[in-house]
Design a protein around this motif. Sequence first.
Motif, PDB file in Angstrom:
ATOM      1  N   GLU A   1      54.746 -23.285   0.361  1.00  0.00           N
ATOM      2  CA  GLU A   1      53.837 -24.102   1.099  1.00  0.00           C
ATOM      3  C   GLU A   1      52.657 -23.185   0.839  1.00  0.00           C
ATOM      4  O   GLU A   1      51.564 -24.326   0.568  1.00  0.00           O
ATOM      5  CB  GLU A   1      54.368 -24.306   2.460  1.00  0.00           C
ATOM      6  N   LEU A   2      52.307 -22.023   1.061  1.00  0.00           N
ATOM      7  CA  LEU A   2      51.048 -21.492   0.881  1.00  0.00           C
ATOM      8  C   LEU A   2      50.580 -21.808  -0.465  1.00  0.00           C
ATOM      9  O   LEU A   2      49.341 -22.209  -0.614  1.00  0.00           O
ATOM     10  CB  LEU A   2      51.152 -20.218   1.209  1.00  0.00           C
TER      11      LEU A   2
ATOM     12  N   GLY B   1      50.081 -22.948   9.959  1.00  0.00           N
ATOM     13  CA  GLY B   1      49.558 -24.075   9.217  1.00  0.00           C
ATOM     14  C   GLY B   1      48.610 -25.145   9.997  1.00  0.00           C
ATOM     15  O   GLY B   1      48.795 -26.330  10.031  1.00  0.00           O
ATOM     16  N   MET B   2      47.751 -24.342  10.801  1.00  0.00           N
ATOM     17  CA  MET B   2      46.441 -24.982  11.220  1.00  0.00           C
ATOM     18  C   MET B   2      45.330 -24.763  10.340  1.00  0.00           C
ATOM     19  O   MET B   2      45.147 -23.605  10.015  1.00  0.00           O
ATOM     20  CB  MET B   2      46.425 -24.698  12.599  1.00  0.00           C
ATOM     21  N   LEU B   3      44.475 -25.786   9.766  1.00  0.00           N
ATOM     22  CA  LEU B   3      43.298 -25.468   9.203  1.00  0.00           C
ATOM     23  C   LEU B   3      42.369 -25.238  10.312  1.00  0.00           C
ATOM     24  O   LEU B   3      41.879 -26.298  11.093  1.00  0.00           O
ATOM     25  CB  LEU B   3      43.160 -26.454   8.332  1.00  0.00           C
TER      26      LEU B   3
ATOM     27  N   ASP C   1      46.211 -29.932  11.713  1.00  0.00           N
ATOM     28  CA  ASP C   1      47.474 -29.566  11.533  1.00  0.00           C
ATOM     29  C   ASP C   1      47.657 -29.870  10.085  1.00  0.00           C
ATOM     30  O   ASP C   1      47.421 -31.024   9.562  1.00  0.00           O
ATOM     31  CB  ASP C   1      48.285 -30.423  12.205  1.00  0.00           C
ATOM     32  N   ILE C   2      47.909 -28.877   9.226  1.00  0.00           N
ATOM     33  CA  ILE C   2      48.468 -29.373   7.903  1.00  0.00           C
ATOM     34  C   ILE C   2      49.809 -29.110   7.579  1.00  0.00           C
ATOM     35  O   ILE C   2      50.432 -29.594   6.622  1.00  0.00           O
ATOM     36  CB  ILE C   2      47.489 -28.392   6.533  1.00  0.00           C
ATOM     37  N   LYS C   3      50.229 -28.256   8.365  1.00  0.00           N
ATOM     38  CA  LYS C   3      51.994 -28.002   8.076  1.00  0.00           C
ATOM     39  C   LYS C   3      52.724 -29.437   8.299  1.00  0.00           C
ATOM     40  O   LYS C   3      53.624 -29.759   7.505  1.00  0.00           O
ATOM     41  CB  LYS C   3      52.413 -26.943   9.101  1.00  0.00           C
ATOM     42  N   GLY C   4      52.151 -30.146   9.376  1.00  0.00           N
ATOM     43  CA  GLY C   4      52.998 -31.401   9.748  1.00  0.00           C
ATOM     44  C   GLY C   4      53.150 -32.314   8.590  1.00  0.00           C
ATOM     45  O   GLY C   4      54.168 -32.443   7.921  1.00  0.00           O
TER      46      GLY C   4
ATOM     47  N   LEU D   1      52.562 -31.721   5.533  1.00  0.00           N
ATOM     48  CA  LEU D   1      53.214 -31.045   4.244  1.00  0.00           C
ATOM     49  C   LEU D   1      54.713 -31.165   4.273  1.00  0.00           C
ATOM     50  O   LEU D   1      55.327 -31.432   3.563  1.00  0.00           O
ATOM     51  CB  LEU D   1      52.875 -29.497   4.237  1.00  0.00           C
ATOM     52  N   ARG D   2      55.278 -31.009   5.761  1.00  0.00           N
ATOM     53  CA  ARG D   2      56.701 -30.911   5.860  1.00  0.00           C
ATOM     54  C   ARG D   2      57.333 -32.265   5.858  1.00  0.00           C
ATOM     55  O   ARG D   2      58.422 -32.569   5.918  1.00  0.00           O
ATOM     56  CB  ARG D   2      57.043 -30.037   7.047  1.00  0.00           C
ATOM     57  N   MET D   3      56.441 -33.146   6.155  1.00  0.00           N
ATOM     58  CA  MET D   3      56.666 -34.930   5.932  1.00  0.00           C
ATOM     59  C   MET D   3      56.731 -35.075   4.522  1.00  0.00           C
ATOM     60  O   MET D   3      57.077 -36.297   4.441  1.00  0.00           O
ATOM     61  CB  MET D   3      55.762 -35.642   6.711  1.00  0.00           C
ATOM     62  N   GLY D   4      56.371 -34.396   3.663  1.00  0.00           N
ATOM     63  CA  GLY D   4      56.813 -34.640   2.096  1.00  0.00           C
ATOM     64  C   GLY D   4      55.287 -35.570   1.468  1.00  0.00           C
ATOM     65  O   GLY D   4      55.376 -36.356   0.764  1.00  0.00           O
ATOM     66  N   CYS D   5      54.187 -35.192   2.327  1.00  0.00           N
ATOM     67  CA  CYS D   5      52.949 -35.993   1.914  1.00  0.00           C
ATOM     68  C   CYS D   5      52.528 -35.608   0.243  1.00  0.00           C
ATOM     69  O   CYS D   5      52.755 -34.574  -0.263  1.00  0.00           O
ATOM     70  CB  CYS D   5      51.862 -35.731   3.028  1.00  0.00           C
TER      71      CYS D   5
END
Length: 332
Positions: free
Chosen positions: A53-54, A271-273, A284-287, A289-293
């Motif tokens: 992810e990173l 995962g917060m910018l 929030d960037i992790k949310g 990302l993990r939703m498959g955006c």
Amino acid sequence: MSNEGQVLIDRFNRRINYLRISLTDRCNLRCIYCMPPEGERKLRHRDILRYEELLRIARIAIKLGINKIRLTGGEPLIRKGVQDFIPMLAGLSGLDDVSLTTNGVFLKDNLEILRTAGIKRINVSLDSLKRLNFKLITRFDHFNEVWEGIEKARHMGFSPIKINIVVMKGINDNEVLDFARLAIEQPYHIRFIECMPVGLQTNSMAFISNSDIEKTLVTKFGPLMPVSHGRHDGPATRFRFDGGKGEIGFINAISDPFCKGCNRLRLTANGMLLPCLLSNDAVDIKGPLRMGCLDEELIEVFLKAVSLKPQCHPLNLEHDQRVYRKMCSIGG
Ligand code: SAM
């Protein structure tokens, strides 16, 4: 939609090209101004961004003109797998500079990997040159390991090696001359950082301004000569003593905030910018990302974080306004 050539420019016309990535919230030290003795509540493993992810985030950032990444923490060198991750990150095309901020405890054994990955610049946080005082400040007896790591890095040709000291009244302010002497005798870049009211720290505790430190140094060693600002310089104002092998830098976080030239975003381990080290905003960037955006949505997250960058951080000595996010989760 094509984002080719898009760059990050904030409302105050600052170009953002620098991302600091916190690899973990965990640390093997408990510096008195940063963490309580028992440590902070740890993030759950599943909440920490995975290496793949990173790398995806880094690729997006590079597309948006980020060309400098620094790894931080917690302590970046204690994260499992970091020895494999660093070469992958450093190998991404479009990055001019990948560097690391560490407390140095595990530096010695990682230098070879860092060098092979092409990392040349290292920042070590070291608040005392005395083993006992180091133990008092960090609550661990690891001074010797840190010092061996720093010396080995110098012998291996890492350059610059920046040594960052948070100076605290009555705790290590009696060591500023010893630190300055190091910058005279060796090519180290010694940087004095003003203690910020973040996390555990309050303004009333221990603050000492860099102008006071500068006066002490000049009285003892003579004038400090300005060094011109380089391409990869951060917020430090740089000087050297006549004949000195290294440099002295001052990071006047409180007495003269460096926000005017701020070029950075921060990514926390969960995962917060963050638009600014010292504001409580975060995106929030992790949310997503993990939703498959899609990549475009991640780009939007970056644009949002940049749009939130304040003109200047809110802290000063008159107003004891604290930032409640912890430095160990932001990464300094
Ligand atoms: N473990 C790594 C290290 O020691 O460099 C990276 C994380 S550490 C939080 C990053 C930097 O933040 C260190 O140089 C530390 O001294 C600094 N720091 C932590 N709390 C601070 C505060 N309240 N004011 C100024 N600097 C602080």
